[in-house]
Design an enzyme around this catalytic site. Structure first.
Site, PDB file in Angstrom:
ATOM      1  N   HIS A  55       6.407 118.749  64.282  1.00  0.00           N
ATOM      2  CA  HIS A  55       6.535 117.300  64.508  1.00  0.00           C
ATOM      3  C   HIS A  55       5.398 116.566  63.804  1.00  0.00           C
ATOM      4  CE1 HIS A  55       8.015 113.782  66.648  1.00  0.00           C
ATOM      5  NE2 HIS A  55       6.786 113.472  66.992  1.00  0.00           N
ATOM      6  N   GLN A  60       1.082 108.274  59.494  1.00  0.00           N
ATOM      7  CA  GLN A  60       0.019 107.989  60.470  1.00  0.00           C
ATOM      8  C   GLN A  60      -1.316 108.654  60.111  1.00  0.00           C
ATOM      9  OE1 GLN A  60       1.591 108.591  64.485  1.00  0.00           O
ATOM     10  NE2 GLN A  60       3.369 107.308  64.043  1.00  0.00           N
ATOM     11  N   ARG A  81       0.097 101.857  69.846  1.00  0.00           N
ATOM     12  CA  ARG A  81       1.322 101.706  69.065  1.00  0.00           C
ATOM     13  C   ARG A  81       1.324 100.387  68.292  1.00  0.00           C
ATOM     14  NH1 ARG A  81       7.526 101.917  71.293  1.00  0.00           N
ATOM     15  NH2 ARG A  81       6.977  99.810  71.927  1.00  0.00           N
ATOM     16  N   TYR A 120      10.608 107.996  60.119  1.00  0.00           N
ATOM     17  CA  TYR A 120      11.271 106.752  60.531  1.00  0.00           C
ATOM     18  C   TYR A 120      10.791 105.498  59.810  1.00  0.00           C
ATOM     19  CZ  TYR A 120       7.285 106.001  63.762  1.00  0.00           C
ATOM     20  OH  TYR A 120       6.038 105.819  64.312  1.00  0.00           O
ATOM     21  N   HIS A 206      15.300 108.697  67.663  1.00  0.00           N
ATOM     22  CA  HIS A 206      13.858 108.567  67.936  1.00  0.00           C
ATOM     23  C   HIS A 206      13.502 108.868  69.391  1.00  0.00           C
ATOM     24  CE1 HIS A 206      10.087 106.551  69.023  1.00  0.00           C
ATOM     25  NE2 HIS A 206       9.710 106.848  67.789  1.00  0.00           N
ATOM     26  N   ARG A 209      14.754 105.427  74.289  1.00  0.00           N
ATOM     27  CA  ARG A 209      14.433 103.997  74.206  1.00  0.00           C
ATOM     28  C   ARG A 209      15.110 103.400  72.976  1.00  0.00           C
ATOM     29  NH1 ARG A 209       9.083 104.298  72.768  1.00  0.00           N
ATOM     30  NH2 ARG A 209       8.833 106.514  73.185  1.00  0.00           N
ATOM     31  N   HIS A 231      12.057 112.348  70.872  1.00  0.00           N
ATOM     32  CA  HIS A 231      10.899 112.154  71.761  1.00  0.00           C
ATOM     33  C   HIS A 231      11.414 111.989  73.189  1.00  0.00           C
ATOM     34  CE1 HIS A 231       8.969 110.159  68.065  1.00  0.00           C
ATOM     35  NE2 HIS A 231       8.058 111.039  68.411  1.00  0.00           N
ATOM     36  N   GLU A 234       7.171 111.209  77.275  1.00  0.00           N
ATOM     37  CA  GLU A 234       5.776 111.363  76.853  1.00  0.00           C
ATOM     38  C   GLU A 234       4.845 110.573  77.768  1.00  0.00           C
ATOM     39  OE1 GLU A 234       5.132 109.927  72.925  1.00  0.00           O
ATOM     40  OE2 GLU A 234       3.070 110.674  72.793  1.00  0.00           O
ATOM     41  N   HIS A 268       7.310 116.434  73.114  1.00  0.00           N
ATOM     42  CA  HIS A 268       6.375 116.142  74.224  1.00  0.00           C
ATOM     43  C   HIS A 268       6.898 116.667  75.579  1.00  0.00           C
ATOM     44  CE1 HIS A 268       4.327 113.757  71.281  1.00  0.00           C
ATOM     45  NE2 HIS A 268       5.260 112.837  71.228  1.00  0.00           N
ATOM     46  N   ASP A 319       2.027 115.680  64.914  1.00  0.00           N
ATOM     47  CA  ASP A 319       2.444 114.352  65.342  1.00  0.00           C
ATOM     48  C   ASP A 319       1.720 113.212  64.619  1.00  0.00           C
ATOM     49  OD1 ASP A 319       3.420 112.198  66.731  1.00  0.00           O
ATOM     50  OD2 ASP A 319       2.992 112.927  68.715  1.00  0.00           O
TER      51      ASP A 319
END
Ligand code: NGQ
Ligand code: ZN
Length: 452
Positions: A55, A60, A81, A120, A206, A209, A231, A234, A268, A319
């Site tokens: 993952h 990032q 975030r 993404y 994703h 949510r 995900h 988490e 997670h 991640d």
């Protein structure tokens, strides 16, 4: 053809001495223990298989260490975030390529030889698709190709801000697809990896949510039998919001409403009850644990001891890529369990058994399953992904076999890797990837501009 000879090597059957490995066309062709080195064999000491980081959000890596400044209110996953979104909104395709290339170079230097890229950041800065909707996917593929890491590309479907199909917010605009756009993105992504050796593809709704139940059902067939990553659970707030929406917790909801099986990887799964743990383990789906990021973001601690006792499979992911290392992830995983249970050697397989070895074996098998690698490890037919340890490192002095793995994971960390072969190509020597310098220069140029 390449012929290597190792004083000892970790094979699927366990440790063996005097092992000759023959590589042809990037794959292991022969493994022969108990033979003296032949003239022309390249000789090394301790060999172990390369692992997968199952993952990753490559972009990032560019903001690693930039979110460690306290804000006006309590800092949480959700405030992190916002910082991450601001960073994502500024990146061009060239920036993504530069950041991903250095990241993949670093992964290889640390002993990761395959990456599951949960991708993404799809669209242009205003949220409109690039002329080629697979532009960013192609940049990820380019980075993988340049570095030599094997890529499992997991294009992510993202449509909503939260549970119940709420509208996404402005900071999420570069991630958003309709189902038709996502189908086009999948085709473009398949094209982007078509000529990449050993690459494969899956899909990544994703989260619950971001993907509504009808959308989840519509996109799963687009995986065409490949891996499905999502995900889940988490954060405590995510569990509470899911309960508010459906009356169920995220893992519970997935187990009851989605065809979760060995192809699936729940990323997670931090906040999982005993009941969920048992049911999850039974499905054969992999728990995609990201111990360093989970610690960095204040997520919580996954019930790894209970999950393993129930027969569950797990792998590790880097991640957010705030810090990249096989040893670091495995150590953090075990240390989280120690802090939680106030015990030592929690994930060892039993009395007299090495903890490092147990962590390594789980991460090897779980990572391979999550990224749909049927053949893995130092065995004929597998990709030639081989890592050697530097036996001159002080933390490896006098250690052999499992003790060397423990010395590496718990004491040496990143300094103990010597060479890494990725698909039979020796890309890392003396701990350095051959592209390190150039990749750092490009990365630094991008990031200096992005943080200015
Ligand atoms: C991500 N990262 O997609 O990059 C997420 C944050 C979210 C982690 N969960 C965004 N570690 O989950 O909404
Ligand atoms: Zn993630």
């Amino acid at each position: 053809m390449t012929r290597l000879h190792f004083a000892s090597a970790l094979l699927p059957s366990g440790w063996a001495n005097d092992v000759q490995v023959v590589i042809t066309a990037g794959a292991i062709a022969e493994v022969t223990p108990g033979v003296v080195p032949a003239p022309g064999d390249e000789r090394h000491d301790i060999a172990i298989p390369g692992l997968a980081t199952l993952h990753s959000h490559a972009f990032q890596r560019g903001m690693a260490g930039l979110a460690e400044l306290r804000g006006d209110s309590t800092d949480t996953f959700w405030t992190w975030r916002e910082t991450m979104y601001r960073f994502a909104l500024a990146m061009t395709p060239d920036d993504v390529a530069a950041v991903a290339t250095l990241l993949y170079v670093e992964m290889l230097e640390q002993g990761f030889t395959r990456v599951g890229e949960f991708h993404y950041l799809h669209h242009d800065r205003d949220g409109s698709p690039y002329a080629d909707i697979g532009e960013m996917a192609a940049r990820i593929a380019q980075a993988a190709e340049a570095s030599g890491i094997a890529l499992t590309l997991l294009p992510s479907f993202y449509a909503h801000g939260s549970f119940g199909g709420t509208a996404p917010h402005a900071g999420q605009r570069r991630f958003i697809c309709t189902i038709d756009q996502f189908a086009a993105l999948m085709s473009a992504s398949r094209k982007a990896i078509a000529t990449l050796p050993d690459a494969n593809i899956g899909i990544a709704p994703h989260s619950l949510r971001a993907a509504a139940p009808d959308e989840l059902a519509a996109i799963i067939p687009l995986a065409e039998g490949g891996p499905v990553h999502i995900h889940a659970a988490e954060q405590v707030k995510e569990v509470e919001d899911c309960l508010g929406w459906s009356g169920q917790r995220p893992v519970q909801w997935l187990l009851e409403h989605a065809p979760v099986d060995q192809r699936w990887c729940l990323i997670h799964a931090t906040h999982t009850t005993d009941e969920e743990v048992t049911a999850f383990a039974k499905t054969g789906a992999v728990a995609g644990l990201c111990p360093i990021t989970e610690a960095s973001l204040g997520d919580g601690i996954f019930p790894a001891r209970e999950f393993v006792a129930a027969g569950g499979a797990f792998g590790v992911g880097t991640d957010s890529n705030v810090l990249v290392g096989v040893a670091d992830e495995l150590r953090q995983l075990e240390y989280g369990q120690r802090l939680k249970h106030r015990e030592r050697n929690v994930l060892s397989a039993g009395a007299g058994r090495s903890t490092g070895r147990a962590l390594f074996d789980h991460a090897l098998a779980g990572g391979a399953r999550a990224l749909a690698q049927m053949s893995f490890g130092l065995t004929p037919g597998a990709r030639a992904d081989i890592v050697t340890l530097d036996i001159t490192h002080p933390s490896l002095a006098g250690r052999a076999r499992d003790a060397a793995i423990d010395g590496w994971i718990f004491a040496a960390g990143s300094g103990a890797i010597d060479c890494v072969w990725a698909g039979g190509d020796k890309v890392v020597e003396g701990g350095r990837h051959r592209l390190r310098r150039g990749a750092r220069e490009r990365f630094n140029a991008s990031v200096r501009r992005l943080v200015a």
